[in-house]
Design an enzyme around this catalytic site. Structure first.
Site, PDB file in Angstrom:
ATOM      1  N   LYS A  25     -12.841  -2.212  -6.931  1.00 15.36           N
ATOM      2  CA  LYS A  25     -13.275  -0.836  -6.703  1.00 15.36           C
ATOM      3  C   LYS A  25     -12.159   0.157  -6.990  1.00 15.36           C
ATOM      4  O   LYS A  25     -12.398   1.263  -7.480  1.00 15.36           O
ATOM      5  CB  LYS A  25     -13.752  -0.695  -5.254  1.00 15.36           C
ATOM      6  N   LYS A  29      -9.269  -8.839 -12.117  1.00 19.08           N
ATOM      7  CA  LYS A  29     -10.435  -8.957 -11.249  1.00 19.08           C
ATOM      8  C   LYS A  29     -11.186  -7.629 -11.178  1.00 19.08           C
ATOM      9  O   LYS A  29     -10.593  -6.551 -11.227  1.00 19.08           O
ATOM     10  CB  LYS A  29     -10.010  -9.359  -9.827  1.00 19.08           C
ATOM     11  N   LYS A  47       0.822  -1.215   0.000  1.00 20.78           N
ATOM     12  CA  LYS A  47       0.000   0.000   0.000  1.00 20.78           C
ATOM     13  C   LYS A  47       0.853   1.262   0.000  1.00 20.78           C
ATOM     14  O   LYS A  47       0.537   2.229  -0.698  1.00 20.78           O
ATOM     15  CB  LYS A  47      -0.947  -0.011   1.207  1.00 20.78           C
TER      16      LYS A  47
END
Length: 324
Positions: free
Chosen positions: A189, A186, A105
């Protein structure tokens, strides 16, 4: 789930929530909105409050029964944060630094705040708080479950047998729903474009439009071949999982027919499946007081277990009991 969006998309609904609904038939289950975890990224208070209610409503609209399973907000059971601190104090700095999600991240530009760094310790507390025998996990969470097990065993070795060491519960493989515009990736969001998503709370006309514009290929033959025909195969998989029809049978039904027919029928299947979900969502969000009552009841039930766990933990580590 974290309250980080206004709607689940079809991929995480079928990949996670559908499995959770089945688990409550076999286990005493706890489902919470991870609002404390959501604070690791900058949040607007009003948006966070709205999305927290929306996420809880999606649990219920998707089939989680609050009469059977505790549905609550993480922050409403303050013992989560307290046990998270205890887990922090058991974790080595280097051990925390090796957690792949923190590295991934921050490499993608997310702020490297201390909350994100200690995220796995709070997640461990989330699990250990409820004497969890099993934790449903996907591949991306395996490392977090392993550190949870390590911390529970470390605590028990140092302070005596206090915490239950959880086992992974591998849920049955569900259909992997791919991006409508990039069927090799995939549905996500964060990674998908608006046209690549099927948001569960999207306007039906927009959902149908996204399906009609889904990427396919040029040979015009409907068959299930995820490697050779990923776009067509994704549409067949969506139809199959929502209609309950084996994917090979769905493909056979479109023999000699074009992609237009396939997209039209997939849109019809998706909208039929989402209609009751959207209706229940509207009912829940139109009555926030009742939704808050459900969450308060779930938190009260969860706190009974959490408080008992924390009493054992406080005594084990040597914290004085509060005077009554």
């Amino acid at each position: 789930m974290q309250p980080t969006s206004d709607s689940l998309h079809l991929g995480n609904y079928l990949g996670a929530l559908v499995n959770w609904v089945g688990l409550q038939e076999e286990f005493d289950a706890y489902y919470f909105v991870a609002d404390l975890h959501a604070l690791t990224v900058p949040t607007d208070p009003e948006v966070l409050r709205r999305r927290t209610r929306t996420t809880a409503a999606q649990f219920i609209a998707g089939g989680v029964d609050p009469e059977t399973s505790a549905v609550f907000c993480q922050s409403h059971v303050t013992a989560h944060a307290e046990l998270g601190w205890v887990m922090n104090c058991l974790t080595g700095f280097g051990e925390a630094g090796r957690m792949t999600q923190f590295k991934d991240k921050t490499a993608r530009g997310q702020s490297a705040n201390v909350g994100l760094f200690t995220y796995p310790m709070l997640m461990a507390a989330d699990i250990l708080m409820y004497d969890a025998a099993y934790v449903p996990v996907g591949e991306d969470q395996r490392q977090h479950l392993e550190i949870t097990r390590d911390l529970a065993e470390r605590f028990n070795t140092r302070f005596g047998d206090t915490l239950v060491v959880p086992e992974p519960y591998i849920v049955k493989e569900s259909a992997k729903i791919m991006d409508l515009q990039d069927p090799t990736a995939k549905m996500s969001k964060t990674g998908s474009s608006p046209k690549g998503l099927i948001d569960l709370m999207e306007d039906p006309a927009r959902i149908a439009k996204n399906i009609r514009s889904a990427v396919t290929d040029t040979d015009a033959e409907v068959r299930y071949d995820p490697e050779g025909k990923p776009g067509v195969s994704n549409l067949l998989a969506i139809h199959s999982v929502l209609s309950g029809t084996p994917v090979t049978e769905v493909a056979e039904a479109f023999a000699g027919r074009g992609y237009g027919d396939l997209k039209k029928e997939v849109a019809e299947v998706v909208l039929a499946a989402l209609e009751p979900f959207q209706q229940r969502m509207r009912e829940l969000l139109d009555d926030p007081a009742e939704l808050d009552r459900i969450l308060a009841d779930g938190a009260s039930r969860a706190a009974e277990v959490a408080d008992a766990t924390m009493a054992r933990v406080r005594d084990a580590v040597g914290l004085l009991p509060a005077a009554r």
